[in-house]
Motif scaffolding. Structure first.
Motif, PDB file in Angstrom:
ATOM      1  N   LEU A 178       0.835  -1.211   0.000  1.00 55.09           N
ATOM      2  CA  LEU A 178       0.000   0.000   0.000  1.00 55.09           C
ATOM      3  C   LEU A 178       0.865   1.255   0.000  1.00 55.09           C
ATOM      4  CD1 LEU A 178      -3.075  -0.455   2.337  1.00 55.09           C
ATOM      5  CD2 LEU A 178      -3.006  -0.209  -0.138  1.00 55.09           C
ATOM      6  N   ARG A 179       2.007   1.174   0.658  1.00 51.31           N
ATOM      7  CA  ARG A 179       2.910   2.331   0.670  1.00 51.31           C
ATOM      8  C   ARG A 179       3.670   2.435  -0.638  1.00 51.31           C
ATOM      9  NH1 ARG A 179       7.072   2.879   5.161  1.00 51.31           N
ATOM     10  NH2 ARG A 179       7.289   0.689   4.602  1.00 51.31           N
ATOM     11  N   ALA A 180       4.021   1.267  -1.205  1.00 53.14           N
ATOM     12  CA  ALA A 180       4.858   1.263  -2.406  1.00 53.14           C
ATOM     13  C   ALA A 180       4.069   1.606  -3.668  1.00 53.14           C
ATOM     14  CB  ALA A 180       5.523  -0.108  -2.565  1.00 53.14           C
ATOM     15  N   PHE A 181       2.794   1.233  -3.702  1.00 48.53           N
ATOM     16  CA  PHE A 181       2.002   1.419  -4.925  1.00 48.53           C
ATOM     17  C   PHE A 181       1.404   2.826  -5.007  1.00 48.53           C
ATOM     18  CE2 PHE A 181       0.765  -3.341  -5.610  1.00 48.53           C
ATOM     19  CZ  PHE A 181       2.097  -3.623  -5.864  1.00 48.53           C
ATOM     20  N   PRO A 182       1.551   3.475  -6.159  1.00 48.21           N
ATOM     21  CA  PRO A 182       1.009   4.830  -6.305  1.00 48.21           C
ATOM     22  C   PRO A 182      -0.488   4.797  -6.625  1.00 48.21           C
ATOM     23  CG  PRO A 182       2.119   4.188  -8.321  1.00 48.21           C
ATOM     24  CD  PRO A 182       2.267   3.029  -7.365  1.00 48.21           C
ATOM     25  N   ASP A 220     -14.141  -0.562   9.899  1.00 48.19           N
ATOM     26  CA  ASP A 220     -13.678   0.695  10.491  1.00 48.19           C
ATOM     27  C   ASP A 220     -12.161   0.834  10.373  1.00 48.19           C
ATOM     28  OD1 ASP A 220     -16.297   1.204  11.126  1.00 48.19           O
ATOM     29  OD2 ASP A 220     -16.116   0.625  13.240  1.00 48.19           O
ATOM     30  N   SER A 221     -11.440  -0.278  10.562  1.00 48.02           N
ATOM     31  CA  SER A 221      -9.971  -0.226  10.450  1.00 48.02           C
ATOM     32  C   SER A 221      -9.540   0.100   9.022  1.00 48.02           C
ATOM     33  CB  SER A 221      -9.346  -1.560  10.836  1.00 48.02           C
ATOM     34  OG  SER A 221      -9.814  -1.969  12.086  1.00 48.02           O
ATOM     35  N   ILE A 222     -10.222  -0.503   8.043  1.00 49.90           N
ATOM     36  CA  ILE A 222      -9.883  -0.241   6.645  1.00 49.90           C
ATOM     37  C   ILE A 222     -10.140   1.232   6.305  1.00 49.90           C
ATOM     38  CG2 ILE A 222     -10.532  -0.730   4.242  1.00 49.90           C
ATOM     39  CD1 ILE A 222     -11.062  -3.637   5.108  1.00 49.90           C
ATOM     40  N   ILE A 223     -11.253   1.745   6.780  1.00 45.88           N
ATOM     41  CA  ILE A 223     -11.589   3.150   6.497  1.00 45.88           C
ATOM     42  C   ILE A 223     -10.538   4.079   7.116  1.00 45.88           C
ATOM     43  CG2 ILE A 223     -13.280   4.987   6.936  1.00 45.88           C
ATOM     44  CD1 ILE A 223     -15.480   2.835   6.613  1.00 45.88           C
ATOM     45  N   GLN A 224     -10.143   3.745   8.329  1.00 48.24           N
ATOM     46  CA  GLN A 224      -9.131   4.575   8.988  1.00 48.24           C
ATOM     47  C   GLN A 224      -7.795   4.515   8.251  1.00 48.24           C
ATOM     48  OE1 GLN A 224      -8.819   3.774  13.152  1.00 48.24           O
ATOM     49  NE2 GLN A 224      -7.266   5.369  13.468  1.00 48.24           N
ATOM     50  N   GLY A 274      -7.356   3.822   5.054  1.00 48.70           N
ATOM     51  CA  GLY A 274      -7.512   4.554   3.793  1.00 48.70           C
ATOM     52  C   GLY A 274      -7.430   6.052   4.006  1.00 48.70           C
ATOM     53  N   ARG A 275      -8.046   6.510   5.088  1.00 46.29           N
ATOM     54  CA  ARG A 275      -8.018   7.943   5.373  1.00 46.29           C
ATOM     55  C   ARG A 275      -6.597   8.398   5.694  1.00 46.29           C
ATOM     56  NH1 ARG A 275     -11.356   9.555  10.360  1.00 46.29           N
ATOM     57  NH2 ARG A 275      -9.494   8.624  11.250  1.00 46.29           N
ATOM     58  N   ASN A 276      -5.881   7.593   6.481  1.00 47.45           N
ATOM     59  CA  ASN A 276      -4.496   7.947   6.822  1.00 47.45           C
ATOM     60  C   ASN A 276      -3.616   8.011   5.590  1.00 47.45           C
ATOM     61  OD1 ASN A 276      -5.193   8.067   9.490  1.00 47.45           O
ATOM     62  ND2 ASN A 276      -4.412   6.024   9.995  1.00 47.45           N
ATOM     63  N   LEU A 277      -3.902   7.152   4.623  1.00 56.40           N
ATOM     64  CA  LEU A 277      -3.098   7.131   3.397  1.00 56.40           C
ATOM     65  C   LEU A 277      -3.660   8.089   2.345  1.00 56.40           C
ATOM     66  CD1 LEU A 277      -2.497   3.276   3.155  1.00 56.40           C
ATOM     67  CD2 LEU A 277      -0.778   5.023   3.686  1.00 56.40           C
ATOM     68  N   ASN A 278      -4.725   8.816   2.712  1.00 59.86           N
ATOM     69  CA  ASN A 278      -5.287   9.818   1.806  1.00 59.86           C
ATOM     70  C   ASN A 278      -5.864   9.208   0.531  1.00 59.86           C
ATOM     71  OD1 ASN A 278      -5.982  12.417   1.571  1.00 59.86           O
ATOM     72  ND2 ASN A 278      -3.879  13.217   1.365  1.00 59.86           N
TER      73      ASN A 278
END
Ligand code: C2E
Ligand code: CA
Ligand code: CA
Ligand code: CA
Length: 276
Positions: free
Chosen positions: A191-195, A218-222, A224-228
């Motif tokens: 998730l960090r490596a892929f643009p 809820d964890s997935i949403i959080q 996703g939000r953290n990764l914008n």
């Protein structure tokens, strides 16, 4: 004992025969499905959770078989891959979806988006990026209106090459989305490596809402939000799930509660008045 056993074996054999015959029949007719114009795309609206407007559509492949009726993509796409028929079909999907998007930009709204499903095989093929570029140029649409959906399984193979190809596609302006998020080969590393621009949260997590199991959602949403990342909830069927999602940071949703995949005529009938 013995009699029942033999019967069961005969029954199984018969069923395997039928499955095998169906597979052969499908494979044979797949060869001409494109020229027979037996393939078409259905379009499922993607809804903005705040405004309830249609932001865009996801193109979903359909095959109307003369003798066997409608064959679901989950059944015939793997067959097409085995039979090396998938490339012309994939290219047709990209062309057809972009052609329809160009028409809807004229007829409905100039900022509608189109999401296209891309298989790992397609993503890795050498001609893929050229086809994309060629089609958007020919149809005169900006790539930012085109989202390419891929599952997490893309990450299993050749991470470095995958990242580089994703960066190339991003640099051309296309949007990238991870489909069925949370169900495949999952690694927070990629998730960090892929643009990527977006996560599509798989239906299983949405179904959890009505079962009182929203912890993972809820964890997935959080995350996703953290990764914008833009978040799309898939397979929303109930109003209780919809109401729950409205209070989260999910931006968009898709599901039978609003619309199933529609034909072009059905889209015109439901949303055509948006043009005026
Ligand atoms: P997907 O990309 O995850 O697509 C979502 C699937 O969920 C679609 O099934 C859609 O009809 C269905 N769906 C949408 N809303 C709901 C809902 O509220 N409830 C339920 N139960 N289902 C819902 P479909 O059209 O049968 O497609 C199945 C899969 O086939 C797709 O899953 C995608 O992985 C693949 N596929 C479809 N079209 C293409 C294509 O053009 N290329 C490739 N490579 N794969 C495709
Ligand atoms: Ca999809
Ligand atoms: Ca999905
Ligand atoms: Ca799926």
């Amino acid at each position: 004992g013995k009699t029942v056993g033999t019967g069961t074996i005969q029954y199984l054999t018969h069923e395997m025969d039928e499955q095998f015959t169906r597979k052969l029949q499908l494979e044979r007719s797949l060869f001409t499905a494109l020229e027979d114009e037996a393939l078409h795309l259905a379009y499922q609206p993607i809804i903005n959770l705040k405004t309830k407007h249609v932001d865009g559509f996801e193109a979903l492949l359909r095959w109307d078989h003369k003798a066997l009726g409608s064959i679901p993509p989950d059944e015939f796409i793997p067959l097409a891959e085995e039979a090396a028929l998938i490339t012309p079909i994939n290219n047709w999907v990209v062309l057809e979806a972009c052609d329809q998007l160009a028409k809807w930009h004229q007829q409905l709204s100039p900022d509608l988006t189109m999401a296209i499903n891309i298989s790992p095989h397609q993503f890795q093929s050498d001609s893929f990026v050229r086809t994309l570029q060629h089609v958007v140029a020919e149809k005169k649409i900006h790539p930012r209106f085109v989202t390419l959906e891929m599952t997490e399984n893309i990450a299993i193979l050749q991470t470095q090459r995958t990242v580089e190809r994703m960066q190339l596609i991003k640099s051309l302006g296309f949007r990238l989305s991870i489909d069925d998020f949370g169900t495949g080969y999952s690694s927070l590393q990629y998730l960090r490596a892929f643009p990527i621009d977006e996560l599509k949260i798989d239906k299983v997590f949405i179904d959890g809402i009505d079962l009182g199991e929203n912890g993972l959602l809820d964890s997935i949403i959080q995350l996703g939000r953290n990764l914008n990342l833009n978040l799309v909830a898939e397979g929303v069927e109930t109003s209780s799930a919809l109401h729950y999602l409205e209070k989260t940071d999910c931006q968009q949703m898709q599901g039978f509660i609003f619309a199933e995949p529609l034909s072009v005529d059905e889209v015109a009938a439901r949303f055509g008045d948006a043009a005026q």
